[in-house]
Design an enzyme around this catalytic site. Sequence first.
Site, PDB file in Angstrom:
ATOM      1  N   CYS A  29       0.832  -1.210   0.000  1.00  0.00           N
ATOM      2  CA  CYS A  29       0.000   0.000   0.000  1.00  0.00           C
ATOM      3  C   CYS A  29       0.864   1.256   0.000  1.00  0.00           C
ATOM      4  O   CYS A  29       1.257   1.755   1.057  1.00  0.00           O
ATOM      5  CB  CYS A  29      -0.934  -0.006   1.216  1.00  0.00           C
TER       6      CYS A  29
ATOM      7  N   CYS B 180      -0.385   4.284   1.914  1.00  0.00           N
ATOM      8  CA  CYS B 180      -0.193   4.171   3.369  1.00  0.00           C
ATOM      9  C   CYS B 180       1.277   4.377   3.739  1.00  0.00           C
ATOM     10  O   CYS B 180       1.582   5.046   4.726  1.00  0.00           O
ATOM     11  CB  CYS B 180      -0.603   2.782   3.874  1.00  0.00           C
ATOM     12  N   ASP B 181       2.178   3.776   2.990  1.00  0.00           N
ATOM     13  CA  ASP B 181       3.567   3.664   3.456  1.00  0.00           C
ATOM     14  C   ASP B 181       4.604   4.510   2.706  1.00  0.00           C
ATOM     15  O   ASP B 181       5.750   4.590   3.152  1.00  0.00           O
ATOM     16  CB  ASP B 181       3.995   2.179   3.389  1.00  0.00           C
TER      17      ASP B 181
END
Length: 328
Positions: free
Chosen positions: A146, A149-150
């Site tokens: 992701c 997200c990261d």
Amino acid sequence: MDQQTFSTKPADLKGPWDVAIIGSGPAALTAAIYTTRGAASTLILGGEIWGGQLMLTTEVDNFPGFPQGILGPKLMGEMRAQAERFGAEFVGQNVTAINISQQPFQITVNSQQYSARSIIIATGAETLWLDAPGVQKLIGRGVSSCAPCDAPFFKNKKVAVVGGGDSAMEEALVLTKYASEVTIIHRRDSFRASAAMQREVLENPKIKVVWNTEVTEVKGELKIESLELKNNKTGETSNFPVDGLFIAIGHKPGSEVFKGIIETDERGFIKKTTSDKRQETGYESATNVQGIFVAGDVHDARYKQAITAAGFGCMAGMDALKYLEISR
Ligand code: NAP
């Protein structure tokens, strides 16, 4: 606020319940918060391993309301406590069958039967991880699925993306905002992503593409250090140092138990009913079966975020409440 129960539970756990929610990720638990607060008795069939994909995540930095971030399992624990606070009953077992030929619907969990007037399917999807040594060990230690997200954890770092579909293109583009170098490693010599996404990727000076190549091992002890690559045309192997690896080779929806009962697309994602039907009935989350609604990643191959799943859960919860009111 004190503990309070909004809905009247059936005398027996077997039901009939107003709503049975199958799943226990952000979509399922948000749906439960809405249905219980709407005074609908709610059973969550949350699965033996509850909480969904966030239980496998460490820090979640993109869920609104937590300026310092929150650990995935902690966030899920809070959501579950919130759903239970309003009276949702939680069963930590996997649904083995559903029977929609009668109302209330029958739901089987091994030898146990539950019944419910409406069902919300929120069984989520599993990331497909590469089947290569080192991958499982290094998830959350440089291996991710992701980028939204990261990616911020990879500022000025060197990262690789595996895959050739739209997700891989999107991951790579998101990563260019942070990483110093993004390399897409693809097993063939052409992408399957849409022409527009491919063009955007191929024109981006930060992105390089390594064609006809597979990741055969992810190396590193406490964090990822490098990839072993194999060119599947020449058979040549090489070592490729990286700080991060983003795997975008697809998702597997948790729809097996609904096969042949609820319509899915060719990849198994639950289909919502036609847009005409949705407009006519006003149920945005309706499936092909009246009284059965869907939310979250089990029907969403596009956004796949905790916050979108929660939003879909809210919609399905509200749709179920409206359905129960009309069909009473
Ligand atoms: P996908 O289209 O199925 O692509 C998966 C990619 O991973 C393919 O290129 C495939 O290679 C590769 N792959 C599969 N297994 C592999 C393995 N074991 N080792 C190495 N590579 C492997 O999946 P997706 O990209 O997640 O997209 C899913 C759906 O969502 C698609 O319909 C897509 O259009 C849609 N989507 C749309 C957007 C958008 O519109 N912006 C964004 C994301 C997703 P091969 O090509 O060789 O098969």
